[in-house]
Motif scaffolding. Structure first.
Motif, short mmCIF file in Angstrom:
data_model
loop_
_atom_site.label_atom_id
_atom_site.label_comp_id
_atom_site.label_asym_id
_atom_site.label_seq_id
_atom_site.Cartn_x
_atom_site.Cartn_y
_atom_site.Cartn_z
N ALA A 141 18.76 -8.13 -17.88
CA ALA A 141 18.03 -8.90 -16.88
C ALA A 141 18.65 -10.28 -16.72
O ALA A 141 19.05 -10.91 -17.70
CB ALA A 141 16.56 -9.04 -17.27
N GLU A 166 18.68 -14.38 -15.51
CA GLU A 166 17.76 -15.47 -15.84
C GLU A 166 16.67 -15.63 -14.78
O GLU A 166 15.51 -15.90 -15.10
CB GLU A 166 18.53 -16.78 -15.99
N ALA A 167 17.04 -15.46 -13.52
CA ALA A 167 16.04 -15.59 -12.45
C ALA A 167 14.99 -14.49 -12.56
O ALA A 167 13.79 -14.74 -12.39
CB ALA A 167 16.72 -15.54 -11.08
N ARG A 168 15.44 -13.28 -12.87
CA ARG A 168 14.49 -12.17 -13.00
C ARG A 168 13.60 -12.36 -14.23
O ARG A 168 12.41 -12.04 -14.20
CB ARG A 168 15.25 -10.85 -13.11
N ALA A 225 10.99 -14.99 -13.26
CA ALA A 225 9.99 -14.49 -12.31
C ALA A 225 9.13 -13.38 -12.91
O ALA A 225 7.93 -13.32 -12.65
CB ALA A 225 10.69 -14.00 -11.04
N GLY A 226 9.76 -12.51 -13.71
CA GLY A 226 9.03 -11.35 -14.22
C GLY A 226 8.27 -11.60 -15.51
O GLY A 226 7.22 -11.00 -15.74
#
Length: 282
Positions: A180, A182-184, A187-188
């Protein structure tokens, strides 16, 4: 866990009751006064209803006065508070998460600057902001109120503290191993685990923007852009010549607290959690 002695419970209950009465008395006065016309506001006992209360009729008069200008002010307040609080919450979440979970040069310096921002009153920044927005041609526009409302140093501070306590580093490492980005991950995982803190930041910022008077006063000259607080103040300025505006101002103040009461009722469980969870989680 042993219960505290009865005398301490009685003292605590008494103090809380006194505090509740202290804060509820103005709300009660506002409800009573909203049922009165201008003559009854000054000619009857302030904490009791007049002989002919007409709350619905009086509120309808507020909403229709001057071609419904109050509805425009109400919509402006919703716009400023809704967009400002949402944007401030997201920016605070991203900044707090980054300060808590990433190591970079000057990390503590940045956090100390944020803490300094918490201590600076908004009124001290209003005039410099006005000159800045005047230079770029944004004074007397929606942006002059919206842009400053999207910054919340306290929100960054709270999100940083909460993210450090509630978002496990081991969970982030497991997500990175699974591929995954870093943005995911933010957000997740980050936003979900930080939900109580985010709701708290949103609530505080919404109430702050909704009740903000000085910044719109400095930035705006067009009455069509006024929020509720500034609009009601403009009514009181003409009340000596139009006494009915006293009645409309009280009715408008009553309507202005309704959204805050609803918001506090809906989000209070998240508010309590957001204030306490970050300090006790390991």
């Amino acid at each position: 866990m042993t219960r505290p002695p009865a005398r301490y419970r009685i003292i605590t209950a008494t103090l809380l009751t006194i505090a509740a009465i202290y804060f509820l008395i103005p709300v009660y006065w506002l409800i009573v006064s909203a049922t009165k016309n201008s003559a009854d506001l000054f000619g009857t006992f302030g904490f009791w209803f007049s002989g002919h209360p007409h709350l619905i009729d009086h509120l309808a008069d507020v909403l229709t006065y001057d071609h419904g200008v109050y509805l425009r002010w109400f919509a402006n307040s919703l716009l400023y508070a809704g967009i400002g609080a949402t944007t401030a919450t997201l920016l605070s979440a991203a900044a707090g998460y980054a300060l808590a979970k990433y190591a970079f040069p000057g990390q503590e310096t940045v956090f100390n600057i944020v803490l300094a921002g918490v201590l600076i009153p908004g009124t001290a920044l209003a005039l410099p902001l006005y000159f800045l927005f005047s230079e770029i041609g944004l004074s007397n526009t929606l942006w002059a109120v919206l842009i400053p409302s999207t910054v919340s140093p306290f929100g960054v501070y709270l999100c940083r503290i909460y993210a450090a306590a509630a978002v496990p580093d081991s969970l982030l490492e497991a997500a990175r191993i699974d591929g995954a980005g870093e943005a995911r991950i933010f957000a997740g995982l980050g936003l979900r685990l930080m939900t109580p803190a985010l709701v708290t930041v949103f609530l505080f910022q919404f109430v702050h923007i909704w009740n903000n008077y000085f910044l719109p006063l400095v930035m705006l000259s067009d009455s069509d852009l006024y929020p509720i607080q500034l609009g009601l103040t403009s009514w009181t300025g003409y009340a000596d010549r139009q006494p009915v505006l006293y009645q409309y101002t009280v009715g408008g103040a009553f309507l202005s607290v309704v959204p805050l009461m609803i918001l506090m009722t809906v989000l209070q469980k998240y508010w309590r959690t957001g204030l306490t969870d970050g300090s006790v989680k390991a």
